[in-house]
Write an enzyme that holds these catalytic residues in place. Structure first.
Site, PDB file in Angstrom:
ATOM      1  N   GLY A  96       9.871  13.716  -2.218  1.00 52.06           N
ATOM      2  CA  GLY A  96       9.652  14.479  -0.997  1.00 52.06           C
ATOM      3  C   GLY A  96       8.744  15.675  -1.295  1.00 52.06           C
ATOM      4  O   GLY A  96       8.897  16.324  -2.324  1.00 52.06           O
ATOM      5  N   ARG A 104      16.051  -0.547  -6.190  1.00 49.74           N
ATOM      6  CA  ARG A 104      14.814  -0.551  -6.967  1.00 49.74           C
ATOM      7  C   ARG A 104      15.074  -0.817  -8.455  1.00 49.74           C
ATOM      8  O   ARG A 104      14.178  -1.145  -9.205  1.00 49.74           O
ATOM      9  CB  ARG A 104      14.083   0.799  -6.803  1.00 49.74           C
ATOM     10  CG  ARG A 104      13.396   0.950  -5.452  1.00 49.74           C
ATOM     11  CD  ARG A 104      12.892   2.367  -5.224  1.00 49.74           C
ATOM     12  NE  ARG A 104      13.967   3.291  -4.849  1.00 49.74           N
ATOM     13  CZ  ARG A 104      13.793   4.585  -4.614  1.00 49.74           C
ATOM     14  NH1 ARG A 104      12.578   5.117  -4.714  1.00 49.74           N
ATOM     15  NH2 ARG A 104      14.813   5.354  -4.277  1.00 49.74           N
ATOM     16  N   ASN A 110      10.272  17.948  -4.137  1.00 53.02           N
ATOM     17  CA  ASN A 110      11.705  18.251  -4.101  1.00 53.02           C
ATOM     18  C   ASN A 110      12.412  17.600  -5.287  1.00 53.02           C
ATOM     19  O   ASN A 110      12.283  16.399  -5.511  1.00 53.02           O
ATOM     20  CB  ASN A 110      12.254  17.708  -2.772  1.00 53.02           C
ATOM     21  CG  ASN A 110      13.766  17.763  -2.699  1.00 53.02           C
ATOM     22  OD1 ASN A 110      14.400  18.599  -3.335  1.00 53.02           O
ATOM     23  ND2 ASN A 110      14.338  16.859  -1.903  1.00 53.02           N
ATOM     24  N   ARG A 122      34.426   7.344 -42.212  1.00 55.74           N
ATOM     25  CA  ARG A 122      35.083   7.132 -40.923  1.00 55.74           C
ATOM     26  C   ARG A 122      35.804   8.402 -40.480  1.00 55.74           C
ATOM     27  O   ARG A 122      35.948   9.349 -41.258  1.00 55.74           O
ATOM     28  CB  ARG A 122      36.032   5.939 -41.029  1.00 55.74           C
ATOM     29  CG  ARG A 122      35.263   4.604 -41.117  1.00 55.74           C
ATOM     30  CD  ARG A 122      36.170   3.462 -41.456  1.00 55.74           C
ATOM     31  NE  ARG A 122      37.294   3.394 -40.531  1.00 55.74           N
ATOM     32  CZ  ARG A 122      38.445   2.778 -40.806  1.00 55.74           C
ATOM     33  NH1 ARG A 122      38.618   2.200 -41.991  1.00 55.74           N
ATOM     34  NH2 ARG A 122      39.411   2.754 -39.927  1.00 55.74           N
ATOM     35  N   TYR A 143      48.231   0.508 -46.285  1.00 54.70           N
ATOM     36  CA  TYR A 143      48.786  -0.153 -45.100  1.00 54.70           C
ATOM     37  C   TYR A 143      49.705  -1.283 -45.525  1.00 54.70           C
ATOM     38  O   TYR A 143      49.316  -2.135 -46.322  1.00 54.70           O
ATOM     39  CB  TYR A 143      47.608  -0.708 -44.280  1.00 54.70           C
ATOM     40  CG  TYR A 143      47.958  -1.268 -42.932  1.00 54.70           C
ATOM     41  CD1 TYR A 143      48.786  -0.583 -42.056  1.00 54.70           C
ATOM     42  CD2 TYR A 143      47.409  -2.481 -42.517  1.00 54.70           C
ATOM     43  CE1 TYR A 143      49.076  -1.110 -40.805  1.00 54.70           C
ATOM     44  CE2 TYR A 143      47.687  -3.006 -41.275  1.00 54.70           C
ATOM     45  CZ  TYR A 143      48.535  -2.314 -40.409  1.00 54.70           C
ATOM     46  OH  TYR A 143      48.809  -2.828 -39.178  1.00 54.70           O
TER      47      TYR A 143
END
Ligand code: UD1
Ligand code: CA
Length: 463
Positions: free
Chosen positions: A143, A17, A173, A336, A390
């Site tokens: 149900g 579905r 249900n 960050r 870095y």
């Protein structure tokens, strides 16, 4: 000894579905796969074991997309219905002496609280089988709970098997069951439904009551919590409802919002009273926000701890960061993971901070990158300052001690330390330690050539 609890999540349906290539239970509800919601809720009950029933084609993507520390996967050989699906765990469950909680993978909004209360009721009543029901104005697709004239539940009937009268029943249900091993064994006796050719788990109620097992069907929770998601329309509706429910709770807790339809708050978020939120704000993950904060438009906050009186200006992104009271962030700032802003620190526009401590009252207001740095109190970081952390292979630390003044457009080549109270002249590239109280300069001296412009344009005639 505590009675053990195991959880089984049914996720082996074909999900036709949904009309999608993506397995139904992996469709995202407010950013998180449906099944992940179910498993996160399940985990809060601290079960001894959690088992997910998949089918052959969705088991791989499910395993990949779901974070599952302690989850086991079992495959239902053929899509023969919910009872058949649950029976595929029978080898694991043999002679299990506790309670088995059955959840549907397509019912992601159940709250852990409701499940805890359900478990209590089941155990206190010494039931072999318990089921959660709820009432809904439009029960179609669910149900129905059929009760006798005394109000005792006797069976569940699925949509296709209902008489006209039964179709009017609004108690349905939820698909949430608790059962002991004696009820589990009744699964083998469930017969194929002649209309659908499937084994319906719902038939267990009639079997159990007929055999005199103690059963209970309890109306609990609300329609939103137990909404089953079978189609894309239902998914969109569920997202809206989930969002509205969370937002409403915070409005009731004295959090202000300019437009509550445009604020997105995750279920594990906490917000203090007096905080005010502008539109298009996303607060996600395990985030807590203190009292009397202001969050301006277009801000996203994920897994952060934010104290009182913090101001977050528009277009800022904050992730896995801690912001202490009175600090301000943005506009256009990025925090960050690993950022800690101490009390009253100020991070301004186009400033990125990563894995760094920014001391009390320290300011970095314009166009900077601060990565792997430890910055003391009362420091001023001039516009355009960069920590060069870095070297292409490794990351290094920059340490800036209390009351330092970093002039604009400075590069701090890590590892490097600027000691207490020192000044760095604008435009410097700092590669060596700066002693306490010193002025560091590293730029070529300026040279002015007087009359240069006039001389140049005399030759060519025109400027
Ligand atoms: C089911 C219940 C219905 C209840 C509703 C609540 C049955 C027969 N019906 O209906 O009473 O009101 O849930 O949302 O149980 N699944 C398998 N293998 C299968 C078939 C289904 O693992 O062979 C899984 C699905 O992935 C899903 C769950 O079981 O997570 C429920 O199946 P679904 O087909 O969605 O049942 P409903 O028609 O919604
Ligand atoms: Ca369903």
């Amino acid at each position: 000894v505590k009675r053990p609890l195991w959880i089984v999540v049914l996720a082996a349906g074909l999900g036709t579905r949904m009309r999608s290539e993506i397995p139904k239970v992996l469709h995202k509800l407010n950013g998180r796969p449906m099944l992940q919601w179910v498993l996160d809720t399940a985990e809060k009950l601290k079960p001894g074991k959690t088992i997910v029933v998949c089918n052959r084609s969705n088991v791989k993507p499910v395993r990949n997309d779901i974070s599952h520390n302690t989850v086991e996967f079992v495959i239902q050989s053929k899509p023969l219905g919910t009872a058949h699906a649950l029976l595929s765990v029978k080898k694991l469950i043999e002679e299990f002496s506790g309670d088995i909680l059955v959840l549907n993978g397509d019912t992601p909004m159940i709250s852990p609280d409701t499940l805890k209360r359900f478990l209590q009721r089941h155990r206190r009543s010494k039931n072999s089988l318990s089921i959660i029901s709820f009432e809904i104005d439009n029960p179609s697709g669910y149900g129905r709970i059929i009760r006798d004239s005394y109000g005792s539940p006797i069976m569940i009937k699925e949509e296709t098997d209902l008489t006209k009268e039964e179709a009017q029943i609004k108690e349905v249900n939820s698909g949430v069951y608790l059962m002991d091993y004696s009820a589990f064994q009744l699964l083998r006796r469930i017969k194929k439904n002649s209309r659908k050719g499937e084994y319906y788990l719902t038939d267990i109620l009639a079997l159990a009551t007929n055999r005199g097992l103690r059963c209970g069907v309890y109306k609990m929770g609300d329609e939103v919590e137990f909404m089953g998601i079978n189609t894309k329309e239902e998914l969109q509706k569920a997202q809206r409802l989930m969002r509205q429910k969370v937002v409403k709770t915070w409005l009731q807790n004295d959090v202000g919002m300019m437009d509550e339809d445009r604020v997105y708050i995750g279920p594990d978020v906490a917000i203090g009273e007096g905080t005010y939120i502008y539109p298009d704000v996303y607060i996600e993950g395990e985030t807590s926000i203190g009292k009397n904060c202001i969050i301006y438009p277009n801000v996203r906050i994920v897994d952060c701890k934010i104290s009182d009186n913090v101001v977050i200006r528009e277009y800022s992104s904050l992730e896995k960061s801690v912001v202490e009271s009175g600090a301000t962030v943005g506009p256009f700032a990025r925090l960050r993971p690993g950022t800690l802003l101490k009390e009253g620190a100020k991070i301004g526009n186009f400033v990125e901070v990563k894995n760094s401590l920014v001391g009390e009252g320290t300011k970095a207001l314009h166009l900077s990158y601060i990565g792997d740095a430890e910055i003391g109190k009362g420091v001023n970081i001039g516009a355009g300052t960069i920590t060069c952390n870095y070297d292409g292979k490794k990351k290094y630390k920059t340490i800036i001690e209390d009351n330092v003044f970093i002039g604009s457009d400075t590069q701090l080549v890590a590892p490097v330390r600027v000691k207490k109270g020192a000044y760095v002249g604008a435009g410097s590239t700092i590669t060596k330690e700066v002693p306490e109280g010193a002025l560091a300069l590293s730029r070529t001296e300026q040279r002015n050539i007087n009359g240069w412009v006039k001389k140049r344009f005399k030759k060519r005639g025109k400027r």
